[in-house]
Enzyme design. Structure first.
Site, PDB file in Angstrom:
ATOM      1  N   THR A 190     -36.205 -19.298 -12.189  1.00  0.00           N
ATOM      2  CA  THR A 190     -36.884 -18.415 -13.129  1.00  0.00           C
ATOM      3  C   THR A 190     -35.945 -18.092 -14.289  1.00  0.00           C
ATOM      4  O   THR A 190     -34.735 -18.130 -14.116  1.00  0.00           O
ATOM      5  CB  THR A 190     -37.226 -17.133 -12.345  1.00  0.00           C
TER       6      THR A 190
ATOM      7  N   ARG B  97     -50.821 -18.207  -5.425  1.00  0.00           N
ATOM      8  CA  ARG B  97     -49.737 -17.277  -5.049  1.00  0.00           C
ATOM      9  C   ARG B  97     -49.086 -16.701  -6.317  1.00  0.00           C
ATOM     10  O   ARG B  97     -48.748 -17.406  -7.246  1.00  0.00           O
ATOM     11  CB  ARG B  97     -48.693 -18.017  -4.219  1.00  0.00           C
TER      12      ARG B  97
ATOM     13  N   GLY C 212     -45.870 -14.274  -7.474  1.00  0.00           N
ATOM     14  CA  GLY C 212     -44.635 -13.665  -6.984  1.00  0.00           C
ATOM     15  C   GLY C 212     -44.359 -12.338  -7.656  1.00  0.00           C
ATOM     16  O   GLY C 212     -45.264 -11.637  -8.130  1.00  0.00           O
TER      17      GLY C 212
ATOM     18  N   THR D 145     -34.772 -12.147 -10.441  1.00  0.00           N
ATOM     19  CA  THR D 145     -35.094 -13.514 -10.029  1.00  0.00           C
ATOM     20  C   THR D 145     -34.717 -13.695  -8.568  1.00  0.00           C
ATOM     21  O   THR D 145     -33.806 -13.047  -8.072  1.00  0.00           O
ATOM     22  CB  THR D 145     -34.356 -14.551 -10.907  1.00  0.00           C
ATOM     23  N   GLY D 146     -35.424 -14.582  -7.903  1.00  0.00           N
ATOM     24  CA  GLY D 146     -35.136 -14.819  -6.491  1.00  0.00           C
ATOM     25  C   GLY D 146     -36.432 -14.891  -5.705  1.00  0.00           C
ATOM     26  O   GLY D 146     -37.508 -15.149  -6.271  1.00  0.00           O
TER      27      GLY D 146
ATOM     28  N   GLY E 126     -39.586 -13.973  -4.415  1.00  0.00           N
ATOM     29  CA  GLY E 126     -40.470 -12.983  -5.018  1.00  0.00           C
ATOM     30  C   GLY E 126     -41.077 -11.976  -4.071  1.00  0.00           C
ATOM     31  O   GLY E 126     -41.225 -10.793  -4.411  1.00  0.00           O
TER      32      GLY E 126
HETATM   33  N1  ASP Z   1     -39.085 -14.802  -8.357  1.00  0.00           N
HETATM   34  C1  ASP Z   1     -39.781 -16.039  -8.538  1.00  0.00           C
HETATM   35  C2  ASP Z   1     -40.959 -16.072  -7.618  1.00  0.00           C
HETATM   36  O1  ASP Z   1     -40.836 -15.708  -6.472  1.00  0.00           O
HETATM   37  C3  ASP Z   1     -38.941 -17.245  -8.319  1.00  0.00           C
HETATM   38  C4  ASP Z   1     -37.549 -17.211  -8.907  1.00  0.00           C
HETATM   39  O2  ASP Z   1     -37.102 -16.192  -9.406  1.00  0.00           O
HETATM   40  O3  ASP Z   1     -36.862 -18.227  -8.873  1.00  0.00           O
HETATM   41  O4  ASP Z   1     -42.006 -16.504  -8.048  1.00  0.00           O
END
Ligand code: ASP
Length: 301
Positions: free
Chosen positions: A168, A196, A198, A219-220, A222
């Site tokens: 992200t 879906r 996030g 980010t991470g 979700g």
């Molecule tokens: N947070 C994002 C999600 O879960 C993915 C990401 O941050 O890499 O959609």
């Protein structure tokens, strides 16, 4: 006041082969936003410029380069928030769009809605003159290879995504007037279920901005980020700690301790200082802190 900006290109296990392009992409996006700020643009316009630059860069999982879901489609999520008015615009599960952050920006100006999903988001984009693109326009080779492997093996490994593949993008800025803003954009988790959504487009989770505290972009993984409302939690901690790095670190430790989550968060405080923290193997970032004159870019380990 002197403006500042910080951007991220995702918190995950960035492979060596992508490290340089991730850092370069972050640097380019930070400079683009900072030039806007120096020219007198608002933090809101600057974060949209920075994130749009990363959406246009196939290195990142946002806009061009976004991941495919389980059904072989690209569905994008994005949010932009203005710390002066607390207004935000967001899109979720939007298809056929190169720059979802720009669509989100036009939603921020709407009175009757702040978050639109799927067909509704696309209809809004059509009404505002955004041209549609094909899924192929957004697809990059590495993603097609991964998707074919998924078709062969049927394997979905969500935890591994954050020690593996998700990136992200996001930006936080403060402008010469002292207003803050954040923007976040993503293709989400590879092989996610159709529909879906996030954390990224959800206010307080993937981003939050408030002129009384600062701006944050997360980010991470979700689902876990949303459970602890990571961006807003980080800003609440900033209210207590007045130290963006410490506030991000505390917020990420809540993510780890409460839900065993994986991710990272960046922040700009209202004094113009920036910070970031993550518990994933790596996180790509770049920042320009106007007040101190300090700049940086790299892969945080
Ligand atoms: N947070 C994002 C999600 O879960 C993915 C990401 O941050 O890499 O959609």
């Amino acid at each position: 006041m002197k403006p500042s900006i910080i951007v991220h290109g995702g918190a995950w296990d960035i492979p060596e082969g992508l490290a340089e392009s991730n850092v370069k992409g972050c640097e380019h996006a930070a400079h683009k936003g900072f030039e806007e700020l120096e020219g007198g643009a608002s933090a809101l316009d600057a974060v949209v410029e920075s994130v749009a630059a990363m959406e246009d860069n196939p290195t990142f999982n946002a806009g061009v380069g976004a991941v495919l879901n389980r059904s072989g489609m690209v569905e994008l999520d994005a949010i932009v928030m203005d710390g002066a008015s607390l207004r935000y615009g967001a899109v979720a599960a939007i298809q056929s769009t190169r720059n979802p952050i720009k669509v989100a920006r036009t939603i921020l100006d709407e009175r009757n809605y702040s978050l639109l999903v799927a067909e509704g988001a696309l209809k809004h984009a059509d009404e505002h003159g955004f041209s549609r693109c094909s899924a192929e326009d957004l697809l990059v080779g590495r993603e097609l290879e991964d998707y074919r492997e998924f078709q062969r093996t049927g394997r979905i490994r969500t935890r591994l995504h954050f020690s593996g593949e998700a990136d992200t993008v996001g930006a936080c800025a403060i402008d010469q007037e002292g207003h803050v803003a954040c923007a976040t954009s993503t293709g989400g988790i590879p092989r996610k279920h159709l529909g879906r959504v996030g954390d990224s487009p959800i206010i307080g989770c993937g981003g939050y901005a408030d002129d009384r505290a600062g701006a944050a972009s997360a980010t991470g993984w979700g689902e876990q980020i949303a459970s602890v409302i990571l961006a807003k939690t980080a800003l609440d901690l900033q209210g207590q700690l007045s130290d963006p790095t410490a506030a991000c670190r505390e917020a990420v430790s809540i993510l780890s301790e409460r839900v065993d989550g994986l991710g990272g968060v960046i922040m700009v405080g209202i004094d113009g200082r920036v910070g970031l923290y993550h518990n994933t193997p790596r996180m790509a970032f770049a920042f320009i802190e106007g007040m101190s004159g300090s700049t940086g870019a790299g892969i945080s380990l």
